[in-house]
Every structure is written in C-alpha cells, then in structure tokens.
Design an enzyme around this catalytic site. Sequence first.
Site, PDB file in Angstrom:
ATOM      1  N   ASP A  11       0.872  -1.158   0.000  1.00 58.28           N
ATOM      2  CA  ASP A  11       0.000   0.000   0.000  1.00 58.28           C
ATOM      3  C   ASP A  11       0.921   1.223   0.000  1.00 58.28           C
ATOM      4  O   ASP A  11       2.120   1.116   0.276  1.00 58.28           O
ATOM      5  CB  ASP A  11      -0.897  -0.041   1.250  1.00 58.28           C
ATOM      6  CG  ASP A  11      -1.888   1.095   1.296  1.00 58.28           C
ATOM      7  OD1 ASP A  11      -2.388   1.508   0.235  1.00 58.28           O
ATOM      8  OD2 ASP A  11      -2.173   1.573   2.411  1.00 58.28           O
TER       9      ASP A  11
ATOM     10  N   ASP B 141      -0.020   5.049   1.161  1.00 58.44           N
ATOM     11  CA  ASP B 141      -0.181   5.940   2.311  1.00 58.44           C
ATOM     12  C   ASP B 141      -0.200   5.136   3.601  1.00 58.44           C
ATOM     13  O   ASP B 141      -0.963   4.185   3.747  1.00 58.44           O
ATOM     14  CB  ASP B 141      -1.470   6.749   2.186  1.00 58.44           C
ATOM     15  CG  ASP B 141      -1.506   7.596   0.913  1.00 58.44           C
ATOM     16  OD1 ASP B 141      -0.431   7.893   0.368  1.00 58.44           O
ATOM     17  OD2 ASP B 141      -2.609   7.947   0.469  1.00 58.44           O
TER      18      ASP B 141
END
Length: 180
Positions: free
Chosen positions: A4, A6
């Site tokens: 991922d 953020d």
Amino acid sequence: AYLDRDGVLNVGRADYVKSVDEVVMLPGAGNAVAALRSAGYRIVIVTNQSPVNRGMFSHEDLELMNQAVLDGLLEENSDAHVDLVLYSPYAPWQDSPVRKPGAGMLQVGRQILSGLTIEVKHNSSQLQHYHDEGRSFMAGDRDADMGAALQHGVRGFRVNPEVGLAGIVERILNDDDDGD
C-alpha cells in the site's frame, strides 16, 4: 511484494494526500524497499485512490504524487526501485473488484510482472484457479489491505502507519512468519 502507499511508504492523512506538497516520506521506507529487492522481491504499489473519482484531484495529479513517492524512496536508497504502481480510483460504494479489499490490483500486478495472460476467477469452486505466489505478501495499514491479501492468497502484514514498512521488514524477510 504488494505495498500500500499511504501509511506504508509515506505519511497518510485522514483527509487524503491531495498534492505533491502533502507527500511526506516515512523514515526508512527507501531502505526497506531496497532490502526487499535485495531479497529477490519485485515491488508493486497497490493503492486505493477514490478521491480521483470523487473529483478531489485528477489522474495527472495522482501521477505526480506517485512520482514524488518513488523519488522519495530513491532519495533514501538508490536501490529502492519500484517495478509497478497500480491504483484504484473507485469509491467503496462502486463495488469494483480492483479496489481493495478485492484482489484485482494484486492479480493485475502479478500478471503484468510475470507475463501471464489475464485470467477470470469465478465463484464456482470448480473454476477457481490459484496461482502459487510463493512468499509474496501484502503490506498495508488498513483492513482493506489485509482483505486483499486474504482474497489473493498471500501473507498479509499490518503496518503501523506511524512507522510504515520499515517497522515490519524483518518479519517479512522471515520465511517462518505467516503474517497477521
């Protein structure tokens, strides 16, 4: 390695990272990506970015933010190369299979990097095909990331969003750790 963005590589925000000026790298992210590459992993960033379809920023703005993350990784460690960046612009209520917790982005990433033809998964157990992902994993800071790992059949590692990938890289590299 499915990562991922953020909260894993850069600091996440409750109101979304909306511009290059808001991209703040998490310390150690570049070194962690370099360590994964050194261990033989290909690196794929898979990130939900519903603000695109919500009109908060454009695809072009997102491309600039993603490039800032890639540049930030390389600034910390010149071996922190990312192979592929994929994003889903869909909002949760659009029920897209390429939005995490769906496994669509992970499937596409695997297919692009391995040169496999696109396969269609069906709900019937007779028609399901499971590709051996070996020691592949998904690292993320949210339930959606863990759901994508489960749906794709890979190890899932939950990241503390204040620490990011650097906080779990030793666990990832331990083949006896099956994840969270």
